[in-house]
Design an enzyme around this catalytic site. Structure first.
Site, PDB file in Angstrom:
ATOM      1  N   ARG A 263      47.121  52.045  20.436  1.00 45.72           N
ATOM      2  CA  ARG A 263      47.827  51.352  19.356  1.00 45.72           C
ATOM      3  C   ARG A 263      46.890  50.432  18.587  1.00 45.72           C
ATOM      4  NH1 ARG A 263      53.259  51.790  21.718  1.00 45.72           N
ATOM      5  NH2 ARG A 263      54.803  51.258  20.151  1.00 45.72           N
TER       6      ARG A 263
ATOM      7  N   ARG B  24      57.742  44.553  14.686  1.00 48.55           N
ATOM      8  CA  ARG B  24      57.008  45.687  15.240  1.00 48.55           C
ATOM      9  C   ARG B  24      56.444  46.562  14.126  1.00 48.55           C
ATOM     10  NH1 ARG B  24      61.292  48.141  18.976  1.00 48.55           N
ATOM     11  NH2 ARG B  24      59.684  49.649  19.504  1.00 48.55           N
TER      12      ARG B  24
ATOM     13  N   LYS C  17      58.087  59.646  18.311  1.00 44.04           N
ATOM     14  CA  LYS C  17      56.959  60.023  19.162  1.00 44.04           C
ATOM     15  C   LYS C  17      57.418  60.410  20.559  1.00 44.04           C
ATOM     16  CE  LYS C  17      55.049  55.946  18.926  1.00 44.04           C
ATOM     17  NZ  LYS C  17      56.052  55.283  18.075  1.00 44.04           N
TER      18      LYS C  17
ATOM     19  N   ARG D 165      69.216  53.722  18.519  1.00 45.07           N
ATOM     20  CA  ARG D 165      68.546  54.240  19.717  1.00 45.07           C
ATOM     21  C   ARG D 165      69.221  53.679  20.963  1.00 45.07           C
ATOM     22  NH1 ARG D 165      62.137  54.332  20.579  1.00 45.07           N
ATOM     23  NH2 ARG D 165      62.202  52.100  20.145  1.00 45.07           N
TER      24      ARG D 165
ATOM     25  N   ARG E  57      67.597  48.671  23.722  1.00 46.81           N
ATOM     26  CA  ARG E  57      66.449  47.899  24.205  1.00 46.81           C
ATOM     27  C   ARG E  57      66.400  46.528  23.536  1.00 46.81           C
ATOM     28  NH1 ARG E  57      61.549  52.054  23.424  1.00 46.81           N
ATOM     29  NH2 ARG E  57      60.621  50.122  22.661  1.00 46.81           N
TER      30      ARG E  57
HETATM   31  P1  ADP Z   1      58.312  52.618  20.566  1.00 41.58           P
HETATM   32  O1  ADP Z   1      58.910  53.754  21.383  1.00 41.58           O
HETATM   33  O2  ADP Z   1      59.315  51.971  19.740  1.00 41.58           O
HETATM   34  O3  ADP Z   1      57.136  53.049  19.773  1.00 41.58           O
HETATM   35  P2  ADP Z   1      57.070  51.735  22.997  1.00 41.58           P
HETATM   36  O4  ADP Z   1      58.029  52.012  24.077  1.00 41.58           O
HETATM   37  O5  ADP Z   1      55.942  52.689  22.817  1.00 41.58           O
HETATM   38  O6  ADP Z   1      57.848  51.540  21.632  1.00 41.58           O
HETATM   39  O7  ADP Z   1      56.443  50.292  23.176  1.00 41.58           O
HETATM   40  C1  ADP Z   1      57.269  49.163  23.360  1.00 41.58           C
HETATM   41  C2  ADP Z   1      56.392  47.910  23.404  1.00 41.58           C
HETATM   42  O8  ADP Z   1      55.494  47.996  24.519  1.00 41.58           O
HETATM   43  C3  ADP Z   1      55.502  47.692  22.194  1.00 41.58           C
HETATM   44  O9  ADP Z   1      56.178  47.050  21.127  1.00 41.58           O
HETATM   45  C4  ADP Z   1      54.404  46.816  22.803  1.00 41.58           C
HETATM   46  O10 ADP Z   1      54.846  45.486  22.985  1.00 41.58           O
HETATM   47  C5  ADP Z   1      54.238  47.421  24.191  1.00 41.58           C
HETATM   48  N1  ADP Z   1      53.222  48.499  24.185  1.00 41.58           N
HETATM   49  C6  ADP Z   1      53.423  49.822  24.437  1.00 41.58           C
HETATM   50  N2  ADP Z   1      52.269  50.510  24.326  1.00 41.58           N
HETATM   51  C7  ADP Z   1      51.304  49.608  23.988  1.00 41.58           C
HETATM   52  C8  ADP Z   1      49.915  49.695  23.694  1.00 41.58           C
HETATM   53  N3  ADP Z   1      49.252  50.858  23.721  1.00 41.58           N
HETATM   54  N4  ADP Z   1      49.255  48.541  23.394  1.00 41.58           N
HETATM   55  C9  ADP Z   1      49.883  47.371  23.353  1.00 41.58           C
HETATM   56  N5  ADP Z   1      51.195  47.218  23.595  1.00 41.58           N
HETATM   57  C10 ADP Z   1      51.915  48.319  23.898  1.00 41.58           C
HETATM   58  P1  ADP Z   2      59.352  56.414  19.182  1.00 43.47           P
HETATM   59  O1  ADP Z   2      58.958  56.889  20.553  1.00 43.47           O
HETATM   60  O2  ADP Z   2      58.415  56.850  18.114  1.00 43.47           O
HETATM   61  O3  ADP Z   2      59.630  54.955  19.132  1.00 43.47           O
HETATM   62  P2  ADP Z   2      61.896  57.803  19.686  1.00 43.47           P
HETATM   63  O4  ADP Z   2      61.488  59.171  20.089  1.00 43.47           O
HETATM   64  O5  ADP Z   2      62.371  56.883  20.749  1.00 43.47           O
HETATM   65  O6  ADP Z   2      60.736  57.127  18.801  1.00 43.47           O
HETATM   66  O7  ADP Z   2      63.021  57.940  18.553  1.00 43.47           O
HETATM   67  C1  ADP Z   2      63.607  56.778  17.946  1.00 43.47           C
HETATM   68  C2  ADP Z   2      65.112  57.009  17.749  1.00 43.47           C
HETATM   69  O8  ADP Z   2      65.325  58.042  16.795  1.00 43.47           O
HETATM   70  C3  ADP Z   2      65.822  57.486  19.035  1.00 43.47           C
HETATM   71  O9  ADP Z   2      67.132  56.967  19.008  1.00 43.47           O
HETATM   72  C4  ADP Z   2      65.825  58.996  18.912  1.00 43.47           C
HETATM   73  O10 ADP Z   2      66.914  59.584  19.628  1.00 43.47           O
HETATM   74  C5  ADP Z   2      65.981  59.181  17.391  1.00 43.47           C
HETATM   75  N1  ADP Z   2      65.281  60.367  16.871  1.00 43.47           N
HETATM   76  C6  ADP Z   2      64.139  60.931  17.331  1.00 43.47           C
HETATM   77  N2  ADP Z   2      63.775  61.993  16.570  1.00 43.47           N
HETATM   78  C7  ADP Z   2      64.694  62.073  15.579  1.00 43.47           C
HETATM   79  C8  ADP Z   2      64.862  62.961  14.453  1.00 43.47           C
HETATM   80  N3  ADP Z   2      63.987  63.947  14.170  1.00 43.47           N
HETATM   81  N4  ADP Z   2      65.922  62.737  13.645  1.00 43.47           N
HETATM   82  C9  ADP Z   2      66.789  61.725  13.892  1.00 43.47           C
HETATM   83  N5  ADP Z   2      66.695  60.863  14.925  1.00 43.47           N
HETATM   84  C10 ADP Z   2      65.656  61.033  15.765  1.00 43.47           C
END
Ligand code: ADP
Ligand code: ADP
Ligand code: ZN
Length: 214
Positions: free
Chosen positions: A88, A171, A13, A127, A160
């Site tokens: 979320r 998660r 995302k 990541r 992270r």
């Molecule tokens: P990811 O990139 O893996 O999807 P995020 O960076 O979006 O993770 O979120 C990391 C953490 O921050 C989540 O696991 C949650 O604890 C918190 N968080 C982020 N966005 C929200 C939301 N909209 N509602 C509740 N918690 C959130």
């Molecule tokens: P989210 O925000 O949904 O948690 P991220 O954008 O941070 O996801 O991506 C999660 C991990 O996967 C990161 O290490 C990122 O560099 C990698 N990644 C993102 N898109 C792709 C893809 N299309 N193929 C392989 N790895 C990817």
């Protein structure tokens, strides 16, 4: 254009949201980035959020919604935005809907970046994040030019705390229980679009652009 990114943690995302934001010149708003910036700066909000984040749990809706509504009310959001990691939960989506409704507005697209659970744990362990500018890399798929260093700002990259395998499994469970119902929520509104997130980063982006420019 107002866009929501849906998908499991690690689906890509953030990666796609940044590309959309750059191409269409709209802000990229990540609640996770906002929380991490607060943790880094040692704010009260950061300390509160960290208690939940470290366990792979969601930060309570009340707190999260307040932060997001403040952010989208800022002037740079007038022409649209891409939300990454919000909403979320169904209550978060309802609050956003009501707030937009009062302005006679609504979400244009909810893009579900679909990646099966099997692929997720592997992606997360690779990541690497820059906590200074929010850039994200993957040790195999999307490596930085210089190992361990952010291309954008030169800061050191980190794994992270919540990307360790035990926390990732929590998660994913939280995602299925609390976030996945949003797929039906936005589908019912006619704005859901699904892309195959297992493709390479540029192919995923091309699928998204095709949707936005249809
Ligand atoms: P990811 O990139 O893996 O999807 P995020 O960076 O979006 O993770 O979120 C990391 C953490 O921050 C989540 O696991 C949650 O604890 C918190 N968080 C982020 N966005 C929200 C939301 N909209 N509602 C509740 N918690 C959130
Ligand atoms: P989210 O925000 O949904 O948690 P991220 O954008 O941070 O996801 O991506 C999660 C991990 O996967 C990161 O290490 C990122 O560099 C990698 N990644 C993102 N898109 C792709 C893809 N299309 N193929 C392989 N790895 C990817
Ligand atoms: Zn950086």
């Amino acid at each position: 254009m107002k866009i929501i990114m849906l998908g499991a943690p690690g689906a890509g995302k953030g990666t796609q949201a940044k590309m959309i934001a750059a191409k269409y010149a709209i802000p990229h708003i990540s609640t996770g980035d906002i929380f991490r910036a607060n943790i880094k700066n040692g704010t009260e909000l950061g300390m509160e959020a960290k208690k939940y984040m470290d366990q792979g749990l969601l930060v309570p809706d009340e707190l999260t919604v307040r932060i997001l509504l403040d952010r989208v009310a800022q002037a740079d959001c007038a022409g649209g935005y891409v939300l990454d990691g919000f909403p979320r939960t169904i209550p978060q989506a309802q609050v956003l809907d009501e707030a937009l409704g009062k302005l006679g507005d609504s979400i244009d697209y909810a893009i579900d970046v679909n990646v099966p659970d099997e692929n997720i744990v592997k992606r997360m362990s690779g990541r690497r994040a820059c906590l200074t500018c929010g850039a994200t890399y993957h040790v195999e798929h999307i490596p930085p030019k210089k190992e361990g260093i952010c291309d954008n700002c030169g800061s050191p990259l980190v794994l992270r705390d919540d990307d360790k395998p035990e926390t990732v499994l929590n998660r994913l469970k939280v995602y299925h229980d609390q976030t996945q119902p949003l797929i039906d929520f936005y589908s019912a509104k006619g704005v859901l679009r699904t892309v195959d997130g297992t493709q390479g980063m540029d192919d995923v982006f091309a699928s998204i652009v095709a949707i936005l420019e249809k």
